[in-house]
Enzyme design. Sequence first.
Site, PDB file in Angstrom:
ATOM      1  N   PHE A 203     -27.994   4.779  -9.061  1.00 35.17           N
ATOM      2  CA  PHE A 203     -27.679   5.322  -7.727  1.00 35.17           C
ATOM      3  C   PHE A 203     -28.881   5.168  -6.793  1.00 35.17           C
ATOM      4  O   PHE A 203     -28.753   4.727  -5.651  1.00 35.17           O
ATOM      5  CB  PHE A 203     -27.322   6.811  -7.812  1.00 35.17           C
ATOM      6  CG  PHE A 203     -25.942   7.117  -8.335  1.00 35.17           C
ATOM      7  CD1 PHE A 203     -25.041   6.107  -8.645  1.00 35.17           C
ATOM      8  CD2 PHE A 203     -25.528   8.431  -8.513  1.00 35.17           C
ATOM      9  CE1 PHE A 203     -23.769   6.396  -9.130  1.00 35.17           C
ATOM     10  CE2 PHE A 203     -24.259   8.725  -8.990  1.00 35.17           C
ATOM     11  CZ  PHE A 203     -23.374   7.705  -9.308  1.00 35.17           C
TER      12      PHE A 203
ATOM     13  N   SER B 252     -30.707   6.419 -11.995  1.00 33.55           N
ATOM     14  CA  SER B 252     -31.570   5.322 -11.536  1.00 33.55           C
ATOM     15  C   SER B 252     -30.732   4.264 -10.819  1.00 33.55           C
ATOM     16  O   SER B 252     -31.159   3.700  -9.809  1.00 33.55           O
ATOM     17  CB  SER B 252     -32.379   4.723 -12.686  1.00 33.55           C
ATOM     18  OG  SER B 252     -31.557   4.389 -13.762  1.00 33.55           O
TER      19      SER B 252
ATOM     20  N   GLN C 201     -14.942  11.423 -14.211  1.00 31.20           N
ATOM     21  CA  GLN C 201     -15.764  11.786 -15.371  1.00 31.20           C
ATOM     22  C   GLN C 201     -16.831  12.813 -14.967  1.00 31.20           C
ATOM     23  O   GLN C 201     -17.228  12.865 -13.799  1.00 31.20           O
ATOM     24  CB  GLN C 201     -16.406  10.538 -16.000  1.00 31.20           C
ATOM     25  CG  GLN C 201     -17.320   9.737 -15.113  1.00 31.20           C
ATOM     26  CD  GLN C 201     -16.581   8.647 -14.334  1.00 31.20           C
ATOM     27  OE1 GLN C 201     -15.537   8.899 -13.757  1.00 31.20           O
ATOM     28  NE2 GLN C 201     -17.149   7.470 -14.281  1.00 31.20           N
TER      29      GLN C 201
ATOM     30  N   TYR D 245     -27.255   3.428 -31.796  1.00 30.20           N
ATOM     31  CA  TYR D 245     -27.940   4.580 -31.200  1.00 30.20           C
ATOM     32  C   TYR D 245     -27.290   5.887 -31.668  1.00 30.20           C
ATOM     33  O   TYR D 245     -27.963   6.772 -32.209  1.00 30.20           O
ATOM     34  CB  TYR D 245     -27.878   4.462 -29.677  1.00 30.20           C
ATOM     35  CG  TYR D 245     -28.627   5.531 -28.920  1.00 30.20           C
ATOM     36  CD1 TYR D 245     -30.021   5.558 -28.914  1.00 30.20           C
ATOM     37  CD2 TYR D 245     -27.946   6.499 -28.192  1.00 30.20           C
ATOM     38  CE1 TYR D 245     -30.714   6.534 -28.209  1.00 30.20           C
ATOM     39  CE2 TYR D 245     -28.639   7.472 -27.475  1.00 30.20           C
ATOM     40  CZ  TYR D 245     -30.021   7.486 -27.484  1.00 30.20           C
ATOM     41  OH  TYR D 245     -30.707   8.454 -26.776  1.00 30.20           O
TER      42      TYR D 245
ATOM     43  N   VAL E 122     -27.281   6.245 -14.898  1.00 29.64           N
ATOM     44  CA  VAL E 122     -26.535   6.537 -13.676  1.00 29.64           C
ATOM     45  C   VAL E 122     -27.425   6.919 -12.493  1.00 29.64           C
ATOM     46  O   VAL E 122     -27.278   6.381 -11.396  1.00 29.64           O
ATOM     47  CB  VAL E 122     -25.402   7.562 -13.949  1.00 29.64           C
ATOM     48  CG1 VAL E 122     -25.919   8.873 -14.475  1.00 29.64           C
ATOM     49  CG2 VAL E 122     -24.573   7.799 -12.714  1.00 29.64           C
TER      50      VAL E 122
END
Length: 244
Positions: A192, A190, A210, A146, A188
């Site tokens: 949560f 989705s 982070q 990617y 992240v």
Amino acid sequence: MKRQRVLVTGGAGFIGSCLCEKLLDLGNDIVCMDNLFTGQKDNIRHLMDNPYFEFIRQDVLEDVYVECDQIYNLACPASPVHYQYDPIKTGKTSVIGALHTLGLAKRCHARILQASTSEVYGDPEVHPQPETYRGCVNPNGIRSCYDEGKRMAETLFFDYHRQHGVDIKVIRIFNTYGPRMRCDDGRVISNFVVQALKNEDITIYGDGNQTRSFCYVFCDSDYWMHLCKNRFVLYKSIIDFAWL
Ligand SMILES: NC(=O)c1ccc[n+]([C@@H]2O[C@H](COP(=O)([O-])OP(=O)(O)OC[C@H]3O[C@@H](n4cnc5c(N)ncnc54)[C@H](O)[C@@H]3O)[C@@H](O)[C@H]2O)c1
């Protein structure tokens, strides 16, 4: 104003479908091209009856022949779980997809926008990253298909501009969220939301220190419209973008 004919590759995806909606609202004539790998017809079902919207089920690895004035190249799986499913195909999608759409832009004299990513910075040593930062990318890891694919696509965009005068835009999108995100994509926000809806504990990876820059998808589309009126833009986040 003359109705613009716009090709959106990856138009049945999460961001692409919002973009198609927005472009239609602005009075354009849209061709949405997608192989439906991660995109879904449900994302664009409400647009199907519009006479100025057309869906073509096609892979960007095949030659692209669509007469158009503008191209938005979004075709590429974006979440790790999907782009690591077939990493060779992911690399091809970024590189060959860029070649096909750039070739089309050159022939049609169309303006073309590439959906690049913050992942071109790899594991950055600088926070926040200025556009002048070149990144710290692993060329042979499991995310490289990617990250490196998107980097090569950027290179091709700038080379088509330098060599053939193609009118390009490259935007680097940071974590975008909103309606039509797939709940299984492992990103992240989705994660949560899904965990919260299931009344489960919310997982924070690492030590929790982070940082991420998040962007709501409709703001994204609005910004894209704005940016498309201008030349050569690298777009970093909703509040921080720079002109080259
Ligand atoms: N969502 C983000 O936070 C984010 C961040 C950085 C970059 N981007 C980029 O934005 C674009 C859209 O991302 P998204 O979040 O909407 O993901 P998405 O997976 O929902 O959309 C990608 C679309 O491309 C299609 N596609 C994939 N491979 C294809 C191929 N070979 N031929 C034709 N169509 C193909 C998929 O079916 C899907 O509809 C991607 O290029 C992605 O790399 C997204």
